[in-house]
Scaffold this motif. Structure first.
Motif, PDB file in Angstrom:
ATOM      1  N   ASP A 234       0.836  -1.188   0.000  1.00 47.94           N
ATOM      2  CA  ASP A 234       0.000   0.000   0.000  1.00 47.94           C
ATOM      3  C   ASP A 234       0.886   1.260   0.000  1.00 47.94           C
ATOM      4  OD1 ASP A 234      -2.374   1.317   0.159  1.00 47.94           O
ATOM      5  OD2 ASP A 234      -2.540   1.185   2.340  1.00 47.94           O
ATOM      6  N   ALA A 235       0.521   2.249  -0.794  1.00 49.41           N
ATOM      7  CA  ALA A 235       1.201   3.557  -0.858  1.00 49.41           C
ATOM      8  C   ALA A 235       2.581   3.529  -1.518  1.00 49.41           C
ATOM      9  CB  ALA A 235       1.304   4.203   0.529  1.00 49.41           C
ATOM     10  N   THR A 236       2.880   2.469  -2.260  1.00 49.17           N
ATOM     11  CA  THR A 236       4.151   2.467  -2.994  1.00 49.17           C
ATOM     12  C   THR A 236       4.002   3.207  -4.328  1.00 49.17           C
ATOM     13  OG1 THR A 236       3.562   0.248  -3.756  1.00 49.17           O
ATOM     14  CG2 THR A 236       5.204   0.386  -2.001  1.00 49.17           C
ATOM     15  N   GLY A 237       2.766   3.564  -4.687  1.00 48.98           N
ATOM     16  CA  GLY A 237       2.550   4.356  -5.908  1.00 48.98           C
ATOM     17  C   GLY A 237       1.891   3.581  -7.038  1.00 48.98           C
ATOM     18  N   LYS A 238       1.193   2.509  -6.729  1.00 47.94           N
ATOM     19  CA  LYS A 238       0.551   1.688  -7.777  1.00 47.94           C
ATOM     20  C   LYS A 238      -0.518   2.471  -8.536  1.00 47.94           C
ATOM     21  CE  LYS A 238      -0.789  -1.510  -4.936  1.00 47.94           C
ATOM     22  NZ  LYS A 238      -0.231  -0.856  -3.749  1.00 47.94           N
ATOM     23  N   THR A 239      -1.407   3.154  -7.771  1.00 48.34           N
ATOM     24  CA  THR A 239      -2.496   3.889  -8.422  1.00 48.34           C
ATOM     25  C   THR A 239      -1.925   4.985  -9.319  1.00 48.34           C
ATOM     26  OG1 THR A 239      -3.803   3.479  -6.456  1.00 48.34           O
ATOM     27  CG2 THR A 239      -4.665   5.134  -7.958  1.00 48.34           C
ATOM     28  N   LEU A 348       6.774  -2.632  -7.112  1.00 53.21           N
ATOM     29  CA  LEU A 348       7.301  -1.339  -6.640  1.00 53.21           C
ATOM     30  C   LEU A 348       7.768  -1.496  -5.194  1.00 53.21           C
ATOM     31  CD1 LEU A 348       4.545   1.095  -8.018  1.00 53.21           C
ATOM     32  CD2 LEU A 348       6.737   0.473  -9.067  1.00 53.21           C
ATOM     33  N   THR A 349       8.998  -1.114  -4.934  1.00 62.34           N
ATOM     34  CA  THR A 349       9.497  -1.196  -3.552  1.00 62.34           C
ATOM     35  C   THR A 349       9.866   0.199  -3.073  1.00 62.34           C
ATOM     36  OG1 THR A 349      11.747  -1.610  -4.298  1.00 62.34           O
ATOM     37  CG2 THR A 349      10.406  -3.537  -3.781  1.00 62.34           C
ATOM     38  N   ARG A 358       4.385   8.844   2.638  1.00 67.96           N
ATOM     39  CA  ARG A 358       3.334   8.907   1.609  1.00 67.96           C
ATOM     40  C   ARG A 358       1.972   8.525   2.182  1.00 67.96           C
ATOM     41  NH1 ARG A 358       6.096   6.437  -3.918  1.00 67.96           N
ATOM     42  NH2 ARG A 358       7.949   7.746  -3.870  1.00 67.96           N
ATOM     43  N   LEU A 359       1.978   7.545   3.101  1.00 63.47           N
ATOM     44  CA  LEU A 359       0.713   7.167   3.750  1.00 63.47           C
ATOM     45  C   LEU A 359       0.147   8.342   4.534  1.00 63.47           C
ATOM     46  CD1 LEU A 359       1.252   3.569   5.230  1.00 63.47           C
ATOM     47  CD2 LEU A 359      -0.612   4.265   3.744  1.00 63.47           C
ATOM     48  N   ARG A 360       1.036   9.026   5.261  1.00 61.10           N
ATOM     49  CA  ARG A 360       0.616  10.194   6.061  1.00 61.10           C
ATOM     50  C   ARG A 360       0.050  11.274   5.164  1.00 61.10           C
ATOM     51  NH1 ARG A 360       4.970   9.379   9.450  1.00 61.10           N
ATOM     52  NH2 ARG A 360       6.282  10.781   8.216  1.00 61.10           N
ATOM     53  N   ASN A 361       0.770  11.555   4.057  1.00 56.94           N
ATOM     54  CA  ASN A 361       0.315  12.605   3.131  1.00 56.94           C
ATOM     55  C   ASN A 361      -1.039  12.275   2.539  1.00 56.94           C
ATOM     56  OD1 ASN A 361       2.570  13.974   3.641  1.00 56.94           O
ATOM     57  ND2 ASN A 361       3.573  13.589   1.667  1.00 56.94           N
ATOM     58  N   SER A 403      10.886  10.410  -8.433  1.00 63.40           N
ATOM     59  CA  SER A 403       9.615  11.103  -8.710  1.00 63.40           C
ATOM     60  C   SER A 403       8.690  10.196  -9.521  1.00 63.40           C
ATOM     61  CB  SER A 403       9.897  12.367  -9.522  1.00 63.40           C
ATOM     62  OG  SER A 403      10.295  11.969 -10.839  1.00 63.40           O
ATOM     63  N   ALA A 404       7.400  10.522  -9.481  1.00 67.95           N
ATOM     64  CA  ALA A 404       6.415   9.693 -10.194  1.00 67.95           C
ATOM     65  C   ALA A 404       6.787   9.565 -11.670  1.00 67.95           C
ATOM     66  CB  ALA A 404       5.022  10.292 -10.026  1.00 67.95           C
TER      67      ALA A 404
END
Ligand SMILES: Nc1ncnc2c1ncn2[C@@H]1O[C@H](COP(=O)(O)OP(=O)(O)O)[C@@H](O)[C@H]1O
Ligand SMILES: Nc1ccn([C@@H]2O[C@H](COP(=O)(O)OP(=O)(O)O)[C@@H](O)[C@H]2O)c(=O)n1
Length: 421
Positions: A234-239, A348-349, A358-361, A403-404
């Motif tokens: 979760d929150a590694t940037g999949k979406t 994604l790691t 990222r979870l907090r944000n 970066s993304a």
């Protein structure tokens, strides 16, 4: 004693017992005679006046009922036992023998609490599929013995003969790995379907899920276009990544579990692993069916797929450090033979600190309670390692910390190299 409980007995002395205290397993065995062996550590630390008990749930032929009962038993014990009584997870197994694990709880009480504990256990043994033992110091005061309880029509009593409990080495395979196949991870549509079908009587939503399934796992032609799965915690940037890939490649984006299962997800998340994991496994077959259709028209990007189903299931079933996982190359990590194999799986790691940031944000940082951190850290490591061990296809790891846009470029390079897009 019931017939099913009796069936556990013939190899009783070959069984090993494991009690988990603060996340660490302590192993012991039982013997008819002792030859001066060490008293198991679980009992060495018990005070003189204490008495211990074990409640093991033996597997009835109805797996669904057993799984449900195991979950309910913990709630019942926590609710009805005196608060001073300590409850720890426990299991019994034949070392390295598949499907031999029976799970239960180890209870530690003192002389003040033994009456209410014993009343509760007497009631359980008469009405539920449990095997109850009590543990007390032997006459010599040096050793501890295990007494198995037996229920007769009117009363509960100790089976006359006690067994000595002695220390035992850790087995080669961690006990929680013994029952993973087809209980936590399903390797065919039929195995998962069978569980969901049997749930129909007790979980009305299971019927709705069955209706959404493809009528059979069709041997479709290979899609014309590449199919790329993006995996990661979760929150590694999949979406973020899957949306960009969709736009860049003009691809179809499919989530797994598929959207049609969303109304039932929360319901199945409450269920014990057997049922919950069957639900997610079946979700992959629905997604595979959609891939088969969409992959004839455009490239397909899939947000999570079988790697997630298997890695989370394995990492939840097994406790403790990564070394407790089934070894690399174990059949546990094999891809189901009847499930579509994507062209590329990207994992994604992310550094744990950055992931937390990222979870907090994203406003979902509340799960990181300090006391849970150690436990979560080990869990996270187990999931990541299980991801890496899954084969057929194996995943390609991508560092998700840049970066993304840079992550997107990196993954596009991989896709172009592998899928000729
Ligand atoms: N490469 C990146 N660098 C910095 N922040 C990112 C990156 N990718 C995603 N994020 C941010 O991190 C958070 C989690 O990303 P998200 O795509 O929702 O992850 P997931 O789908 O894996 O849970 C979001 O707030 C997102 O904007
Ligand atoms: N194909 C899938 C997708 C998710 N899952 C389960 O779904 C959970 C992760 O879902 P999540 O809501 O955290 O996912 P994201 O928020 O990262 O999309 C894990 O517990 C997985 O076991 C699965 O089993 N199979």
């Amino acid at each position: 004693m019931s017939k099913q409980a009796m069936s556990l007995l013939p190899r009783w002395c070959s069984r090993i017992f494991s009690v988990e205290l603060n996340g660490a397993p302590f192993y012991f065995a039982v013997k008819e005679k002792h030859l001066g062996e060490d008293v198991p550590r679980v009992f060495r630390e018990v005070q003189n006046r204490d008495k211990c008990y074990s409640v093991l749930v033996y597997c009835s032929r109805d797996r669904i009922k057993t799984a449900k009962f195991y979950g309910e038993l913990k709630d019942k014990l926590l609710r009805d036992l005196p608060p001073e009584c300590r409850l720890s997870p426990m299991s019994s197994f034949l070392p390295n023998v598949r499907d031999s694990l029976v799970k239960g709880y180890f209870l530690k009480g003192n002389s003040d609490t033994s009456s209410p504990i014993e009343r509760l256990l007497s009631d359980l043994i008469q009405h539920d599929p449990v095997l109850v033992c009590s543990y007390s110091p032997a006459e010599d005061g040096q050793q501890w013995t295990q007494h198995m309880w037996s229920e007769t029509a009117s009363q509960v009593m100790d089976v006359a003969k006690g067994y000595y409990v002695v220390s035992s080495e850790a087995p080669e395979y961690h006990p929680s790995t013994l029952n993973i196949i087809n209980s936590d991870v399903f390797y065919s549509f039929d195995e998962a379907y069978d569980v969901m079908k049997k749930c129909g009587d007790i979980i009305p939503e299971a019927k709705a899920v069955l209706e959404l399934l493809p009528s059979r796992v069709e041997a479709r032609n290979k899609p014309d276009f590449p199919v790329i799965v993006i995996e990661g915690l979760d929150a590694t940037g999949k979406t973020t990544l899957t949306e960009s890939l969709k736009d860049t490649l003009g691809a179809t984006l499919l989530p797994s579990p598929p959207e049609c299962l969303s109304p039932w997800r929360a319901r199945f998340d409450q269920e014990p692993p057997l049922i919950r994991r069957a639900f997610y496994a079946l979700g992959n077959y629905i997604t595979a069916d959609q891939i088969g259709r969409e992959g004839m028209k455009t490239p397909v990007i899939v947000d999570r797929f079988w790697h997630s189903t298997a890695a989370y299931a394995i990492a939840t079933a097994v406790s403790g450090p990564v070394c407790n996982l089934p070894g690399e190359g174990s059949e546990v990590y094999c891809w189901p033979s009847d499930l579509f194999q994507p062209s590329l799986v990207v994992l994604l790691t992310l550094d744990p600190e950055e992931r937390k940031r990222r979870l907090r944000n994203r406003g979902q940082g509340k799960t990181d309670e300090e006391e849970e951190l150690d436990h979560n850290q080990l869990f996270r490591l187990r999931v990541e390692e299980a991801y890496r061990r899954i084969s057929g296809p194996a995943c390609v790891t991508v560092d998700a910390s840049p970066s993304a846009d840079r992550v997107l470029q990196q993954v596009l390079l991989l896709i172009r190299g592998k899928c000729h897009l």
